[in-house]
Design a protein around this motif. Structure first.
Motif, PDB file in Angstrom:
ATOM      1  N   LEU A  80      49.201   2.643 -32.802  1.00  0.00           N
ATOM      2  CA  LEU A  80      48.348   3.730 -32.394  1.00  0.00           C
ATOM      3  C   LEU A  80      47.888   3.824 -30.845  1.00  0.00           C
ATOM      4  CD1 LEU A  80      46.634   6.499 -33.084  1.00  0.00           C
ATOM      5  CD2 LEU A  80      44.886   4.860 -34.043  1.00  0.00           C
ATOM      6  N   ASP A 101      51.431   7.291 -32.812  1.00  0.00           N
ATOM      7  CA  ASP A 101      50.534   8.160 -33.133  1.00  0.00           C
ATOM      8  C   ASP A 101      49.805   8.052 -31.665  1.00  0.00           C
ATOM      9  OD1 ASP A 101      49.061  10.619 -33.579  1.00  0.00           O
ATOM     10  OD2 ASP A 101      48.214   9.752 -35.413  1.00  0.00           O
ATOM     11  N   LEU A 103      45.704   8.771 -29.801  1.00  0.00           N
ATOM     12  CA  LEU A 103      44.319   9.293 -29.811  1.00  0.00           C
ATOM     13  C   LEU A 103      43.651   9.243 -28.492  1.00  0.00           C
ATOM     14  CD1 LEU A 103      42.629  10.136 -32.303  1.00  0.00           C
ATOM     15  CD2 LEU A 103      41.801   7.719 -32.672  1.00  0.00           C
ATOM     16  N   GLU A 111      37.482   9.120 -37.033  1.00  0.00           N
ATOM     17  CA  GLU A 111      38.968   9.438 -36.795  1.00  0.00           C
ATOM     18  C   GLU A 111      39.617   8.494 -36.386  1.00  0.00           C
ATOM     19  OE1 GLU A 111      39.193  12.453 -33.322  1.00  0.00           O
ATOM     20  OE2 GLU A 111      41.165  13.187 -34.031  1.00  0.00           O
ATOM     21  N   ARG A 115      43.192   7.868 -38.795  1.00  0.00           N
ATOM     22  CA  ARG A 115      44.478   7.826 -38.237  1.00  0.00           C
ATOM     23  C   ARG A 115      45.021   6.388 -38.501  1.00  0.00           C
ATOM     24  NH1 ARG A 115      45.873  11.154 -33.990  1.00  0.00           N
ATOM     25  NH2 ARG A 115      44.327  12.934 -34.155  1.00  0.00           N
ATOM     26  N   TRP A 188      52.822  12.769 -41.515  1.00  0.00           N
ATOM     27  CA  TRP A 188      51.899  11.906 -41.075  1.00  0.00           C
ATOM     28  C   TRP A 188      50.845  11.394 -42.103  1.00  0.00           C
ATOM     29  CZ3 TRP A 188      54.545  14.744 -37.653  1.00  0.00           C
ATOM     30  CH2 TRP A 188      54.882  14.278 -36.488  1.00  0.00           C
ATOM     31  N   TYR A 190      48.040  12.902 -42.935  1.00  0.00           N
ATOM     32  CA  TYR A 190      46.733  13.236 -42.719  1.00  0.00           C
ATOM     33  C   TYR A 190      46.121  14.157 -43.932  1.00  0.00           C
ATOM     34  CZ  TYR A 190      47.565  11.850 -37.865  1.00  0.00           C
ATOM     35  OH  TYR A 190      47.906  11.249 -36.601  1.00  0.00           O
TER      36      TYR A 190
END
Ligand code: CA
Length: 227
Positions: A80, A101, A103, A111, A115, A188, A190
């Motif tokens: 990440l 991914d 951020l 958050e 993730r 993903w 999510y």
């Protein structure tokens, strides 16, 4: 969860961010170790073989992109990436280096935790053999879900697990258009779909690797793979 704490390495030179990230992840029962520059981050990942890496893009010593490439050399580990700027160049460079991914700062601890959990679920799913998943042939592409191998007319192409899952999801529903929200939920994992740019950036990365026509953009709706 197996009862054994998952290990996460945080590579971040800003102490307040590193500590906040570590505190949140520790509160969710992850074992967290911090490295404050690129070279020590690479060493820590090699020593600990963590389940996931949270990696700042801007680091002293070695930048995050080079760290990302080095830690992926021997074994895939989910990454990440944290970026200070939400620019396409940063995001795509990160994805090209093997991040799964990203951020953008500032982000909430909640958050970040969401993730991380989604990435770990995805990595678990990738690690499981999927005996029910079929090999797919579409156009000149062959997608082999057990080994996650992708071949086209020019040979074997390396995709990250996220890229593989995205192409496989679309290819298993040929000609059907999937919205960004659907892809965030299905690929993903999510629970709350937000971050359409993550999808767009991965699609661009896949097109660079497999050819521009692999995934079709349906303007205003989403993406499709045609037969
Ligand atoms: Ca930094």
């Amino acid at each position: 969860m197996t009862g054994v704490a998952r290990t996460i390495v945080v590579i971040e030179d800003e102490a307040t961010i590193a500590e906040a990230v570590a505190a949140r992840l520790r509160s969710e029962d992850y074992a967290v170790e911090i490295a404050v520059d690129g070279p020590s981050g690479v060493q820590l990942v090699e020593r600990l073989r963590p389940d996931l890496v949270v990696l700042d893009l801007m680091l002293p010593g070695l930048d995050g992109l080079e760290v990302c490439r080095r830690i992926q050399t021997n074994k895939w580990v989910p990454v990440l990436m944290l970026t200070a700027r939400d620019t396409e160049e940063d995001i795509e460079a990160g994805l090209a280096a093997g991040a799964d991914d990203y951020l953008s700062k500032p982000f909430s601890a909640r958050e970040l935790a969401a993730r991380v959990a989604a990435l770990l679920r995805r990595s678990d799913r990738a690690a499981m053999s999927r005996p029910d998943a079929l090999q797919l042939r579409i156009g000149d592409l062959t997608l082999e879900p057990q080994s996650r191998r992708v071949e086209n007319s020019s040979g074997l192409v390396h995709l990250t697990p996220t890229e593989f899952d995205l192409v496989y999801y679309l290819a298993s529903r040929p000609t059907q258009v999937a919205s960004r929200d659907e892809l965030l939920l299905q690929v993903w994992g999510y629970e709350i779909a937000s971050g359409g740019r993550t999808v767009d950036s991965h699609v661009r990365s896949i097109r660079r690797k497999l050819g521009a026509s692999t995934i079709r953009t349906v303007h205003g709706i989403g993406y499709a793979v045609d037969q």
